[in-house]
Scaffold this active site. Sequence first.
Site, short mmCIF file in Angstrom:
data_model
loop_
_atom_site.label_atom_id
_atom_site.label_comp_id
_atom_site.label_asym_id
_atom_site.label_seq_id
_atom_site.Cartn_x
_atom_site.Cartn_y
_atom_site.Cartn_z
N LYS A 21 0.84 -1.20 0.00
CA LYS A 21 0.00 0.00 0.00
C LYS A 21 0.87 1.25 0.00
CE LYS A 21 -2.96 0.64 3.59
NZ LYS A 21 -2.79 1.97 4.19
N SER A 22 1.88 1.30 0.87
CA SER A 22 2.72 2.50 0.95
C SER A 22 3.41 2.78 -0.38
CB SER A 22 3.81 2.32 2.01
OG SER A 22 3.23 2.21 3.28
N ARG A 26 2.93 5.98 -3.28
CA ARG A 26 4.07 6.80 -3.68
C ARG A 26 4.30 6.75 -5.18
NH1 ARG A 26 4.22 5.60 1.60
NH2 ARG A 26 5.59 6.76 3.03
N GLY A 94 -4.54 7.99 5.67
CA GLY A 94 -3.61 8.94 6.29
C GLY A 94 -2.44 9.24 5.36
N SER A 166 7.79 8.87 12.01
CA SER A 166 6.63 8.71 11.13
C SER A 166 7.06 8.88 9.68
CB SER A 166 5.57 9.75 11.48
OG SER A 166 4.68 9.89 10.39
N GLN A 168 5.06 9.04 7.27
CA GLN A 168 4.16 9.98 6.60
C GLN A 168 4.64 11.41 6.77
OE1 GLN A 168 0.22 9.05 8.03
NE2 GLN A 168 0.16 7.11 6.92
N ASP A 314 2.22 -1.41 11.97
CA ASP A 314 0.90 -1.82 11.47
C ASP A 314 0.60 -3.30 11.76
OD1 ASP A 314 0.49 0.74 10.54
OD2 ASP A 314 1.12 0.28 8.49
N ARG A 345 -5.68 1.80 18.38
CA ARG A 345 -5.39 0.36 18.32
C ARG A 345 -4.93 -0.23 19.65
NH1 ARG A 345 -2.79 0.00 12.22
NH2 ARG A 345 -4.80 0.09 11.12
N ARG A 387 -7.19 -3.44 9.59
CA ARG A 387 -6.23 -4.39 10.17
C ARG A 387 -6.85 -5.15 11.36
NH1 ARG A 387 -2.33 -3.64 6.68
NH2 ARG A 387 -1.73 -1.52 6.14
C1 S3P Z 1 2.70 4.75 6.30
C2 S3P Z 1 3.35 5.06 7.46
C3 S3P Z 1 2.91 4.61 8.80
C4 S3P Z 1 1.92 3.45 8.71
C5 S3P Z 1 0.88 3.71 7.67
C6 S3P Z 1 1.51 3.89 6.30
C7 S3P Z 1 3.22 5.28 5.03
O1 S3P Z 1 2.26 5.68 9.45
O2 S3P Z 1 1.33 3.21 9.95
O3 S3P Z 1 -0.03 2.62 7.61
O4 S3P Z 1 2.79 4.81 3.95
O5 S3P Z 1 4.05 6.17 5.08
P1 S3P Z 1 3.11 6.79 10.27
O6 S3P Z 1 4.00 7.46 9.34
O7 S3P Z 1 2.07 7.73 10.80
O8 S3P Z 1 3.80 6.02 11.35
#
Ligand code: S3P
Length: 427
Positions: A21-22, A26, A94, A166, A168, A314, A345, A387
Site C-alpha cells: 500500500k505505501s 508513492r 492517512g 513517522s 508519513q 501496522d 489500536r 487491520r
Molecule cells: C505509512 C506510514 C505509517 C503506517 C501507515 C503507512 C506510510 O504511518 O502506519 O499505515 O505509507 O508512510 P506513520 O507514518 O504515521 O507512522
Amino acid sequence: MKLTVTPAKRLAGEIRIPGDKSISHRAIMLGSIAKGDTHISHFLMSDDCLSTIRAFRQMGVPIEITNPETVIVKGQGLHGLKAPNSAIDAGNSGTTARLLAGLLAGQSFNSIITGDDSLRKRPMDRVIIPLRQMGANITGTQDKYLPLSIRGSALKGINYHMPVASAQVKSCLILATLYADTPSRIFEPALSRNHTELMLQAFGGRLDIYNNEIIAYPANQLYGQHVHVPGDISSAAFFITAGLLVPNSTLVLKGVGLNPTRTGILDVYKEMGGDIAIENTSTSGGEPMGDIIVKTSNLEGTVIGGQLIPRLIDEIPVIALAATQAQGTTIIKDAQELKVKESNRIATVVDILSRLGADIEATDDGMVIHGPTPLKGNQVDSFGDHRLAMMAAIAGLIAQGETTINSWECVNISFPGFYDVLSSLQK
Ligand code: S3P
C-alpha cells in the site's frame, strides 16, 4: 456487512500477496509529478490507493488502469498539476492526506484536503507545524485536523527534528522540499519506512541519507519509471500469523516486500520461536523482496519496543493475537502511536482480544498479554479498521465456535478479496 469465521483444521498452499500500500501510493504521487509515463505493475487496487488515484486525476493527471494491477500514470512534470476544482477527499487514507499536504504546500494553486470520519479525527498538526516552518500557508480545523486548507506558497528548506518516527511526516517534508528553494535536514528518532527515499532516488531526485538523518533537496525535474510493487508485508502478516497458529500448516507467501524498515514482524516471530524461512530473494527499484515460508510453531512471549516499533507498527494487532497463543508474557511498549491509527489500536485490540477470551491489558504505550489462552468465538467489531477486521478473522480460525466480525467491509481499504484468499488455504 458481517463475516462469520469458523475454526480451521489446517492451512496449506501458496499465495501471492497483493501489492504494498505505501509503495502504491508513492508510485502514483511521484509518477504524477514526473516527466513521462510511469508504469506500475502489481499495484494495490484497494480503497486507500484509489483515493490517491482520484486525487491526482482531480489535478489533471491521466491515470489509466489497464488491468486490476497495472497502472499507467501520464506524468505532468514537477509544475504540471492543475488546481483541483473541489476538495480532495483522502477517504480513510492517512498516507494520502499527509503526503499530499506536503506536495500541495508549494504549488501555485490553492487546495483543500478532507477525509472520512476516522481520518478527520487523526492528528494533522504533525504536518501542519513543520510545513508552516517551511513557509506554507496551511490551516486545519482547530489547527490540528482535516479539512486542511492550503494556499500554495513559496517554500524554504528547514532543519526539523521529528518528535515521532513517522514515514508519513518524513515523506510529507521530502515532497514539500522538492518545491522549496533550499534543502531540508530531517531527523527521525527511529528509522521509519524509507519507500519515499528509495523511489524518489529512482525517479532522479536527490537525497543524502545518514542513518536517521536525511538531507532532502529541491528538484528540477523527475523522470517517469517502471515501478514493480512488491507484496505488502503488512498484508502477509495475517497469513504469517495464521500459518504459525493453525495446527499442521505450511504456507508459501510469494513476492513479499522485505525492506528492512518493514520486517520487524519477522524478527519478532523468529525470536518467539516461529518457523519462518525466506527464499527466492530479489530487488526491484531498491526494494528487496522474496518468498516467505511459514510453518506451525510453538511460540514464546517476548518484549517488543524501542527502535523495533516503527518496523512493525501496522502489524501490532496481529502480533498481539499471536502473543495470546505464546507461552509466557509478551510486553508491547513505546507504541503510543497506535492510539492515532485508523482506530485507537491499543483500546480496540484489547477490546477484540478480550472478547475472545485473551488475557490482555492496555498500558499507556502498548499492551501486556499473558499466554497461552484458548480463544472462544464471539461477536466483535472491526471499528471500521481494516487491520483489526483481518486480525479478528485470523483469530476466528483458532477460536472455538463461531467468530462474527461486524463492519467487515473495511478490509477493502488494504486487501479486497482477503477472505477468498484465506478460504482457499483451508484444508
Ligand atoms: C505509512 C506510514 C505509517 C503506517 C501507515 C503507512 C506510510 O504511518 O502506519 O499505515 O505509507 O508512510 P506513520 O507514518 O504515521 O507512522
